[in-house]
Write a protein that holds these residues in place. Structure first.
Motif, short mmCIF file in Angstrom:
data_model
loop_
_atom_site.label_atom_id
_atom_site.label_comp_id
_atom_site.label_asym_id
_atom_site.label_seq_id
_atom_site.Cartn_x
_atom_site.Cartn_y
_atom_site.Cartn_z
N LEU A 118 14.83 8.33 1.15
CA LEU A 118 14.48 6.84 1.36
C LEU A 118 15.20 5.87 0.25
CD1 LEU A 118 11.75 8.86 1.53
CD2 LEU A 118 10.99 6.66 2.73
N LYS A 119 15.71 4.99 0.77
CA LYS A 119 16.36 4.11 -0.08
C LYS A 119 15.66 2.62 0.06
CE LYS A 119 20.89 6.86 -0.15
NZ LYS A 119 22.34 6.56 0.15
N PRO A 120 15.42 1.89 -1.21
CA PRO A 120 15.06 0.59 -0.96
C PRO A 120 16.44 -0.38 -0.61
CG PRO A 120 15.52 1.26 -3.40
CD PRO A 120 15.69 2.43 -2.49
N LYS A 121 15.79 -1.47 0.09
CA LYS A 121 16.95 -2.69 0.27
C LYS A 121 16.88 -3.63 -0.83
CE LYS A 121 15.86 -2.34 5.30
NZ LYS A 121 15.42 -3.29 6.69
N GLY A 122 18.04 -4.23 -0.76
CA GLY A 122 18.15 -5.17 -1.88
C GLY A 122 19.28 -4.80 -2.81
N VAL A 123 19.34 -5.46 -4.10
CA VAL A 123 20.23 -5.15 -5.07
C VAL A 123 19.49 -5.38 -6.51
CG1 VAL A 123 22.25 -5.86 -3.71
CG2 VAL A 123 21.24 -7.72 -5.26
N THR A 124 19.87 -4.58 -7.41
CA THR A 124 19.52 -4.82 -8.74
C THR A 124 20.54 -5.18 -9.64
OG1 THR A 124 20.19 -2.36 -9.20
CG2 THR A 124 18.02 -2.85 -8.48
N GLU A 154 -2.11 6.81 3.41
CA GLU A 154 -2.37 6.67 1.90
C GLU A 154 -1.81 8.07 1.27
OE1 GLU A 154 -5.86 9.14 3.54
OE2 GLU A 154 -4.63 7.37 4.20
N GLN A 155 -1.21 9.07 1.95
CA GLN A 155 -0.42 10.14 1.42
C GLN A 155 0.92 9.73 1.44
OE1 GLN A 155 -1.27 13.83 3.66
NE2 GLN A 155 -3.46 14.07 2.86
N GLY A 156 1.46 8.89 1.88
CA GLY A 156 3.10 8.51 2.02
C GLY A 156 3.29 7.89 0.60
N ILE A 157 3.32 8.60 -0.46
CA ILE A 157 3.75 7.82 -1.62
C ILE A 157 5.32 7.95 -1.68
CG2 ILE A 157 1.48 8.95 -2.79
CD1 ILE A 157 3.21 11.28 -3.90
N GLY A 158 6.15 8.67 -1.14
CA GLY A 158 7.45 8.54 -1.02
C GLY A 158 7.98 7.18 -0.56
N LEU A 159 7.10 6.84 0.58
CA LEU A 159 7.58 5.69 1.30
C LEU A 159 7.12 4.55 0.11
CD1 LEU A 159 8.36 3.68 3.57
CD2 LEU A 159 6.10 4.25 4.55
N GLN A 160 5.86 4.82 -0.36
CA GLN A 160 5.54 3.33 -1.11
C GLN A 160 6.42 3.38 -2.29
OE1 GLN A 160 1.31 4.67 -2.14
NE2 GLN A 160 0.93 5.21 0.13
N LEU A 161 6.83 4.54 -2.96
CA LEU A 161 7.65 4.32 -3.97
C LEU A 161 9.14 3.68 -3.88
CD1 LEU A 161 6.65 7.65 -5.86
CD2 LEU A 161 6.52 5.30 -6.86
N ALA A 162 9.45 4.13 -2.69
CA ALA A 162 10.79 3.50 -2.05
C ALA A 162 10.73 2.05 -2.03
CB ALA A 162 11.17 4.11 -0.61
N PHE A 166 12.20 2.59 -5.73
CA PHE A 166 12.96 3.78 -6.32
C PHE A 166 13.71 4.45 -5.10
CE2 PHE A 166 9.30 3.44 -8.78
CZ PHE A 166 9.74 4.00 -10.20
N VAL A 167 14.77 5.07 -5.33
CA VAL A 167 15.49 5.89 -4.31
C VAL A 167 14.75 7.37 -4.51
CG1 VAL A 167 17.64 7.25 -3.71
CG2 VAL A 167 17.88 4.84 -4.43
#
Length: 366
Positions: A118-124, A154-162, A166-167
């Motif tokens: 999972l990769k967040p959109k946008g830039v840093t 609620e178990q989707g912590i990977g998605l929530q963190l992306a 976070f990658v």
């Protein structure tokens, strides 16, 4: 070949002190045991040959290498990984705040592992994001659960963190490669007769870090891990033995060797129940130090793996942190709500990782 690295030369970039403005504001609460008494005598491995306590980093380093070697001997050889790493994307979904790609890669010759990336959109500002290995718990939904495709959002912590920037890579545990955990453990033992089931989990976790570091969007100095239950066990061992992982959260995995089912054949085996078994998880906490590490406990009765009884090994990790002259960022958050990752404790875990893996990282390999 997967390789163990060493933190004998790890140094924190920040100045010493118990709490800094750039720490989570509740850090003192989770790094200070309250209402319980802990032994003041150092663990045996924190003493020199003459019986006096170890007090300096120079005295600790050779002891650390000895403990590490003893654990590696117990775990057995790591499964080899084919190089170079080739990641095959099977399907990509374009979500509101991130992309989610189902991938496959070779964990060891002839054995493929499924994962979500999972990769967040946008830039840093730096052009890179922190990276996380997110381990799933014991569930038939495996990686779907943590990647936000399962039946319990609620178990989707990977998605929530992306979605928080976070990658994330969510690797599948080997226990679902056969029709039962026992069959999976037996198949692993057949491939690697001198190694434990936990050794394959560790090697798979390290391979997931390889996948993260292959992503150009990931800052290699800002890699962490998190997991619940089964995944918490993997996060604990990954932090202890892969120094590329600079911060972690372990939710209800069992800091004590006797507070969970560590004796299962797919983990460490029944040999850990033998009188006089020498290894302890206090040693793992010592190997993790001085990196930020948070244990989430739910101890409120039977079935829980972490709680106030998790403090003794964590206290050892805190003692080792002092050898580096650094602030303590290892502790316990006990939510007292049973064997679960509650929304409230998950939010604290996310905040902890955000602080620990911010743009000016606390820990840098030397």
């Amino acid at each position: 070949m997967l390789r163990f690295t060493t933190t004998a030369g790890l140094f924190l970039i920040l100045s010493a002190g118990m709490c800094h403005a750039d720490d989570v504001p509740w850090l003192t609460e989770v790094t200070t045991p309250s209402g319980i008494s802990l032994p003041s005598v150092p663990s045996a491995f924190l003493k020199k040959a003459d019986g006096t306590p170890i007090t300096t980093l120079e005295e600790w380093k050779p002891v650390r290498e000895q403990i590490r070697a003893q654990w590696l001997d117990f775990l057995g050889p790591l499964p080899s990984a084919k190089e170079p790493l080739t990641v095959k994307a099977e399907k990509t979904e374009d979500l509101a705040k991130c992309t989610r790609t189902l991938i496959r890669y070779e964990a060891e010759p002839g054995r493929m592992v499924r994962a979500y990336l999972l990769k967040p959109k946008g830039v840093t500002a730096s052009g890179r994001f922190p990276g996380l290995v997110v381990f799933h718990s014991t569930t038939r939904e495996t990686i779907d659960a943590v990647a936000g495709k399962g039946s319990k959002p609620e178990q989707g912590i990977g998605l929530q963190l992306a979605e928080r920037g976070f990658v994330v890579v969510c690797p599948a545990n080997y226990l679902w490669e056969q029709s039962s955990y026992g069959e999976a453990a037996a198949a692993t033992k057949k491939r690697h007769p001198e190694s434990l089931g936990m050794t394959t989990m560790l090697a798979d976790g390290m391979r997931a870090v390889d996948v993260l570091l292959q992503q150009t969007e990931v800052d290699p100095h800002r890699v962490g891990t998190i997991g619940h239950s089964l995944g918490a066990k993997e996060a604990l061992y990954l932090m202890a033995f892969d120094d590329r992982v600079l911060a972690g959260v372990s939710s209800e995995g069992g800091m004590s060797l006797h507070s969970s089912n560590w004796e299962a054949e797919w983990y460490l085996g029944r040999q850990i129940l033998n009188p006089g078994f020498a290894r302890t998880h206090a040693e793992l906490a010592a190997l993790i130090a001085p990196r930020p590490f948070l244990v989430l406990g739910g101890e409120a009765g039977s079935g829980c793996a972490d709680g106030e009884r998790s403090w003794p090994p964590l206290k050892v990790g805190q003692q080792v942190t002092a050898f580096y002259g650094q602030p303590v960022r290892m502790g316990l958050l006990n939510h007292h709500q049973g064997h679960q990752l509650t929304p409230e404790s998950a939010e604290k875990a996310f905040e902890f990782l955000e602080y620990a893996l911010r743009s000016d990282p606390q820990v840098s390999p030397q």
